[in-house]
Design an enzyme around this catalytic site. Structure first.
Site, short mmCIF file in Angstrom:
data_model
loop_
_atom_site.label_atom_id
_atom_site.label_comp_id
_atom_site.label_asym_id
_atom_site.label_seq_id
_atom_site.Cartn_x
_atom_site.Cartn_y
_atom_site.Cartn_z
N ARG A 184 -6.37 11.88 -5.92
CA ARG A 184 -7.59 11.13 -5.62
C ARG A 184 -8.78 12.08 -5.69
NH1 ARG A 184 -11.55 9.00 -3.45
NH2 ARG A 184 -11.60 7.53 -1.73
N ASP A 197 -6.69 -2.49 -7.50
CA ASP A 197 -7.25 -3.14 -6.31
C ASP A 197 -7.58 -4.58 -6.64
OD1 ASP A 197 -8.26 -2.24 -3.47
OD2 ASP A 197 -9.69 -3.70 -4.22
N ARG A 213 0.81 -1.22 0.00
CA ARG A 213 0.00 0.00 0.00
C ARG A 213 0.85 1.27 0.00
NH1 ARG A 213 -5.49 -0.25 1.87
NH2 ARG A 213 -6.32 -2.07 0.82
N ARG A 270 -3.16 6.99 1.04
CA ARG A 270 -3.64 8.24 1.65
C ARG A 270 -2.67 8.91 2.60
NH1 ARG A 270 -9.11 5.35 3.16
NH2 ARG A 270 -7.50 3.75 3.25
N TYR A 308 -15.08 -11.07 -0.07
CA TYR A 308 -15.78 -9.81 -0.38
C TYR A 308 -16.98 -10.06 -1.28
CZ TYR A 308 -11.86 -7.43 1.80
OH TYR A 308 -10.93 -7.00 2.71
#
Ligand code: CP3
Length: 340
Positions: free
Chosen positions: A37, A74, A24, A28, A150
């Site tokens: 973003r 992703d 990652r 952010r 998921y």
């Protein structure tokens, strides 16, 4: 001659100081990521727009000079490309419509998987041209089990109870789902390698919630299928497996799946990591919270890993992804300490 340090390690060499990157690493905690973003509008727009995805992938390389860049995307673009709906809810994470057992046999029908993912392949091929020669480009996919959790629950859950129950109640349905995901994920990795990825990583972030028998059936077996299929086309491309939380089931994982290297989470004791390293390269495993804390906690964490694993094939990394609240100065300190 191989001039990429990280590929040397994946080939079994010991390279001091070890190459490093962070899971990652584009995210952010970087102001330049947050700015782009915002401009892109949504997270998925970042993933599917090669201009944005290339730029975001390069941001941490420019700032820290990591030895590897990981494709910005992703793991959930795979179910998306199979026709499942996908949204990312601000501050909450991914949302999908839970799949039912009845829908599984026709999963992907009427959807052009590779057309949907063409922007990802485009991102990889542009990155290969733009990255410094010495920087390894890592492609990735989610492992079938982790992606399935998921798809089944429709969101992240703390212990994946909905998917474990689904698997126990519908053993044929879960086997069919995992085998479909293994097949398309292998194709997806093959295309990334065709486009220029030097190595690939398979993220099984939820491997740690399973008992031994289901770990074998739902984690090991589908990942072994992916590895076999990718190797048929690209026998030399290294594959990193990351069965997060696998604990004592880490031993045997490399042999059973055929992965080149083992990604270790931070709960793996360094003595066990050392034993695993006798079988080949390992990657990891700093607790990301040591990186948030900084100072002595960070220095000790780095030193312990280097001391235990530095004289064998090691890729320095975190034990899981970096979190948004990590100070940039601490990342700089970590890089400096690993490389000094
Ligand atoms: O490592 C990298 O820098 C490459 C890009 C990457 C992302 N996700 C970007 C991302 C990779 C390799 C992933 C993998 C991924 N995605 C995993 C496996 C690894 C892991 O972390 O366990 C999983 C389980 C996912 C699914 C996913 N994506 C979740 C649960 C979330 C929400 C949690 C969060 O941090 O917001 C995402 C969103 C996501 N994927 C973000 C990023 C940078 C944050 C999106 C944003 O709000 O900007």
């Amino acid at each position: 001659m191989q001039d990429k340090k990280l590929l040397k390690v994946l080939g079994g060499e010991t390279v001091p100081p070890p190459p490093l990157w962070m899971m990652r690493q584009a995210g952010r905690y970087l102001p330049e990521y947050r700015a782009l973003r915002e401009k892109a509008g949504s997270f998925l727009d970042l993933c599917y727009n090669p201009d944005f995805a290339v730029e975001v992938t390069l941001q941490p390389i420019r700032r820290f000079g990591f030895d590897a860049a990981i494709l910005f995307s992703d793991i959930l673009v795979v179910p998306h490309a199979l026709g499942r709906d996908l949204r990312f809810v601000e501050g909450e994470g991914p949302r999908l419509t839970p799949i039912s057992a009845a829908e599984i046999p026709r999963l992907g029908e009427g959807h052009d998987f590779h057309a949907h993912l063409a922007p990802v392949y485009e991102t990889v091929s542009r990155l290969r041209k733009e990255l410094p020669q010495e920087t390894t480009l890592i492609g990735f996919c989610g492992a079938p089990w982790t992606v399935a959790t998921y798809m089944i629950a429709g969101r992240g859950t703390p212990d994946q109870a909905p998917s474990r129950l689904f698997g126990y109640r519908e053993p044929e349905a879960i086997a069919a789902l995992l085998s479909k995901l293994a097949e398309v994920s292998a194709d997806y990795l093959i295309r990334q390698i065709d486009a220029g990825a030097d190595a690939v990583q398979i993220f099984d972030s939820w491997a740690g919630v399973l008992d031994e028998a289901s770990f074998e059936a739902w984690c090991v077996k589908p990942v072994a299928e992916i590895v076999r299929k990718v190797r048929q086309k690209h026998p030399k491309t290294p594959i990193i497996g990351f069965p997060r939380g696998a604990g004592s089931l880490y031993s045997g994982y490399r042999d059973k799946t055929g992965v080149t290297a083992l990604g270790l989470d931070w709960s793996v004791p360094l003595s066990q990591a050392r034993a695993l390293q006798a079988g080949g390269p390992v990657q990891g495993n700093l607790d990301p919270l040591r990186l948030i804390a900084g100072g002595r906690a960070l220095d000790e964490g780095v030193d312990n890993i280097l001391q235990a694993l530095g004289d064998g094939p090691l890729i320095f990394n975190l034990g899981h992804g970096i979190t948004p609240d990590t100070p940039i100065a601490h990342v700089e300190r970590m890089v400096e300490r690993v490389r000094r």
